[in-house]
Design a protein around this motif. Structure first.
Motif, PDB file in Angstrom:
ATOM      1  N   UNK A 181       0.834  -1.206   0.000  1.00  0.00           N
ATOM      2  CA  UNK A 181       0.000   0.000   0.000  1.00  0.00           C
ATOM      3  C   UNK A 181       0.866   1.252   0.000  1.00  0.00           C
ATOM      4  N   UNK A 182       1.954   1.191   0.781  1.00  0.00           N
ATOM      5  CA  UNK A 182       2.855   2.326   0.880  1.00  0.00           C
ATOM      6  C   UNK A 182       3.374   2.734  -0.502  1.00  0.00           C
ATOM      7  N   UNK A 183       3.594   1.728  -1.364  1.00  0.00           N
ATOM      8  CA  UNK A 183       4.075   2.016  -2.704  1.00  0.00           C
ATOM      9  C   UNK A 183       2.928   2.440  -3.623  1.00  0.00           C
ATOM     10  N   UNK A 184       1.821   1.678  -3.533  1.00  0.00           N
ATOM     11  CA  UNK A 184       0.678   1.935  -4.427  1.00  0.00           C
ATOM     12  C   UNK A 184       0.096   3.337  -4.234  1.00  0.00           C
ATOM     13  N   UNK A 185       0.203   3.815  -2.995  1.00  0.00           N
ATOM     14  CA  UNK A 185      -0.443   5.069  -2.653  1.00  0.00           C
ATOM     15  C   UNK A 185       0.148   6.249  -3.434  1.00  0.00           C
ATOM     16  N   UNK A 186       1.369   6.071  -3.949  1.00  0.00           N
ATOM     17  CA  UNK A 186       2.013   7.150  -4.700  1.00  0.00           C
ATOM     18  C   UNK A 186       1.584   7.209  -6.168  1.00  0.00           C
ATOM     19  N   UNK A 187       0.872   6.180  -6.596  1.00  0.00           N
ATOM     20  CA  UNK A 187       0.492   6.119  -8.014  1.00  0.00           C
ATOM     21  C   UNK A 187      -0.183   7.394  -8.519  1.00  0.00           C
ATOM     22  N   UNK A 188      -1.131   7.945  -7.762  1.00  0.00           N
ATOM     23  CA  UNK A 188      -1.803   9.150  -8.254  1.00  0.00           C
ATOM     24  C   UNK A 188      -0.842  10.301  -8.558  1.00  0.00           C
ATOM     25  N   UNK A 189       0.301  10.354  -7.865  1.00  0.00           N
ATOM     26  CA  UNK A 189       1.254  11.420  -8.143  1.00  0.00           C
ATOM     27  C   UNK A 189       2.085  11.097  -9.372  1.00  0.00           C
ATOM     28  N   UNK A 190       2.219   9.796  -9.668  1.00  0.00           N
ATOM     29  CA  UNK A 190       3.118   9.389 -10.726  1.00  0.00           C
ATOM     30  C   UNK A 190       2.453   9.383 -12.102  1.00  0.00           C
ATOM     31  N   UNK A 191       1.131   9.198 -12.122  1.00  0.00           N
ATOM     32  CA  UNK A 191       0.516   9.138 -13.449  1.00  0.00           C
ATOM     33  C   UNK A 191      -0.293  10.398 -13.745  1.00  0.00           C
ATOM     34  N   UNK A 192      -0.469  10.659 -15.022  1.00  0.00           N
ATOM     35  CA  UNK A 192      -1.134  11.886 -15.463  1.00  0.00           C
ATOM     36  C   UNK A 192      -2.604  11.890 -15.040  1.00  0.00           C
ATOM     37  N   UNK A 193      -3.099  13.034 -14.570  1.00  0.00           N
ATOM     38  CA  UNK A 193      -4.506  13.142 -14.171  1.00  0.00           C
ATOM     39  C   UNK A 193      -5.477  12.759 -15.288  1.00  0.00           C
ATOM     40  N   UNK A 194      -5.084  13.017 -16.541  1.00  0.00           N
ATOM     41  CA  UNK A 194      -5.950  12.632 -17.653  1.00  0.00           C
ATOM     42  C   UNK A 194      -6.213  11.128 -17.611  1.00  0.00           C
TER      43      UNK A 194
END
Lengths: 270, 316
Positions: free
Chosen positions: A88-101
């Motif tokens: 979860x600690x890693x997955x939680x960063x996904x929103x910052x890493x991928x484009x909002x589109x």
């Protein structure tokens, strides 16, 4: 002053000035180009005001939810580590890493009326796409890690001895959380809240896709600014942009002052 | 209050950290759990406090089985090695914490906290914050905070490890006096044998999760149950194939003991270490006091004779 530090200062000032300072000044200059009277009249624009209210509503729902989630998940990750929390600690960063589109598109895939969950929800009478719930969902998604990223390091650094001591003194979990844990992470949480707020009111891409950008209905302030520029209504666009910029600046100023005061009073690393 | 441990067993994953530990701690005693790091002593302390669950066995406090009683209901005073001060609270509020939990009326709370602060000599620091205190002051604050709930058992995890040598010595005797005065059953964890022998009236020596020996400092030092205890409690050497303490060996007239040759003389403050090699080639060492060394002034290459002092020698 040494020459090298002088050069460093100039470079940093030029860099920050060109990237942040000048464009910001330009926004306010454009918004005020026709004088204060015109500016205040433009503030009364019905479409913009409706968009502003929608943005406020989204923020009022999304920010508290994100704080609850952020603090909760941080406690879980730090206090009960397992392979699951590490994932979860890693997955939680996904929103910052991928484009909002992409976030917007993924949410649409899942929640459109013919989407994975969307069809089931539609049968129950819930419509996520082109509505407030969808916009809130997109906003929460894009700002998901902002609170926990502030809180997790502080919880780690604090350790659990204070909480365990409180337990030996007879305190229950709620009291321990309120009197010990929360007091230690108050400012980190507040900082996370301000980042979340800034992100939520400033979000464009994900919200654009999921809201459908319907003026007076699902148009948030950022979408309204975009629409104004698209419709050659640049002046109104700059007024909206100036408002958003002002909100962010005020937010950061309040937090800067508060953080400084707090740091003076209690050192986190005492 | 007596503390009784019955077959306490604890695993961390697959590692056995406490193996069937049983002991009866008498009322009012000061017991030191002594052992090398990894011997399970801190884990045992945390289990007694209820901070750690155990896999089997049970724990009684004053005859009451508390194995399944939550930490908050055990009324145990517990101090961590790092003292775990509540950083966001003043010294006063730190000490008052347990009393506030019990909803003690305000005037009484103020009186009790003031009394505790003067007991630990921190009256002048009531309004300070923990970060403004020295290590020793923080430790005393943590002690006052633990004592505030009037626990009948006090558990201290490596209470002096984080302090510098001088403060450590002062606090040791202070804690000992305080414990005697209050008569509160106390268990402290330490890896320092000298500290344990100085402060405690009972030692429980742990190694690899098992109790090696229980007894007074004199008993375990003079009559160690096994080689581990003997080696752990003080320096050891071997003379003529027999393990003994280097300060129990004396240099005697040639012909009266085991012949040896001095290979090195090391001066360590008040102690002088004489390294010798016996005629059979065995290497050993003798600990002399500074005065003894001056009287005999051993030198490298000197031929000496060694013998182990017997108890009878001490009364000669």
């Amino acid at each position: 002053m040494r020459r090298s530090s002088m050069i460093l200062r100039v470079v940093v000032l030029l860099y920050v000035g060109a990237l942040v300072g000048l464009p910001l000044v330009f926004v306010f200059q454009q918004a005020l180009i026709h004088g204060l009277g015109t500016f205040f009249r433009a503030l009364g624009d019905h479409q913009m005001d409706t968009a502003m209210i929608l943005t406020a509503k989204v923020a009022l729902i999304a920010v508290p939810l994100n704080v609850l989630f952020g603090v909760g998940v941080s406690l879980w990750i730090v206090r009960h580590p397992s392979w699951l929390t590490r994932a979860i600690d890693t997955l939680i960063d996904i929103p910052l890493a991928i484009s909002p589109i992409i976030i917007g598109l993924v949410l649409e895939l899942a929640y459109a009326q013919n989407g994975w969950f969307g069809s089931g929800l539609a049968a129950l009478g819930w419509h996520v796409m082109f509505s407030l719930p969808g916009i809130v969902m997109a906003s929460i998604f894009v700002s998901l890690p902002l609170v926990s990223r502030q809180v997790i390091p502080l919880l780690r650094e604090m350790g659990n001895h204070q909480e365990q001591t409180a337990a030996t003194l007879g305190a229950g979990p709620v009291r321990i959380f309120c009197t010990i844990t929360m007091r230690s992470i108050t400012w980190a949480t507040a900082y996370g809240v301000s980042l979340t707020l800034a992100r939520v009111i400033g979000e464009y891409g994900a919200v654009l896709i999921i809201s459908g950008n319907i003026a007076l209905v699902t148009q948030t302030l950022t979408l309204n600014i975009g629409a104004n520029f698209d419709n050659f209504n640049d002046y109104q666009g700059f007024v909206g942009a100036a408002l958003l910029a002002l909100a962010s600046i005020v937010l950061l100023l309040i937090l800067g002052v508060a953080r400084h005061r707090e740091r003076k009073r209690h050192d986190y690393l005492a | 209050m007596t503390i009784s441990l019955n077959g306490v067993t604890k695993y961390f994953g697959r590692d056995l950290v406490l193996d069937d530990v049983s002991d009866d701690v008498p009322q009012g005693s000061l017991t030191a759990l002594l052992g090398p790091s990894g011997s399970g002593k801190s884990t045992l302390l945390r289990i007694i406090a209820g901070l750690e669950p155990l896999n089997s066995g049970h724990i009684e406090l004053g005859g009451r089985d508390v194995t399944n009683v939550a930490v908050r209901d055990r009324r145990i005073g517990f101090c961590f090695q790092d003292y775990a001060p509540f950083r966001q609270l003043s010294v006063f509020d730190n000490v008052a914490y347990g009393l506030k939990v019990q909803r003690v009326p305000k005037a009484q709370l103020r009186r009790e906290v003031d009394d505790l602060l003067s007991l630990v000599r921190l009256e002048a620091f009531a309004n300070r914050y923990p970060r403004q205190l020295s290590g020793g002051q923080r430790q005393r604050m943590a002690l006052a905070r633990a004592l505030a709930i009037k626990p009948e058992v006090l558990l201290l995890d490596e209470p002096f490890a984080a302090l510098d040598a001088q403060v450590r010595g002062e606090l040791r005797s202070w804690v000992r006096e305080l414990q005697h005065e209050l008569g509160i059953t106390t268990i402290l964890v330490t890896h320092d044998q000298i500290e344990a022998m100085e402060i405690a009236d009972r030692l429980v020596i742990l190694n690899e999760g098992r109790i090696e020996q229980v007894g007074t400092p004199d008993t375990v030092y003079d009559k160690p149950a096994n080689d581990f205890v003997q080696g752990f409690l003080g320096p050891m050497t071997v003379l003529n194939g027999v393990a003994c303490r280097p300060h129990d060996i004396e240099l005697c007239d040639v012909g009266l003991g085991i012949d040896a040759r001095v290979t090195d003389v090391v001066r360590l403050g008040f102690e002088v270490r004489v390294v010798v090699q016996t005629s059979s080639g065995e290497s050993s060492w003798v600990q002399l006091t500074h005065a003894e060394a001056q009287r005999r002034s051993p030198f490298i290459g000197e031929h000496v004779s060694l013998r182990v002092r017997t108890t009878a020698d001490l009364f000669r």
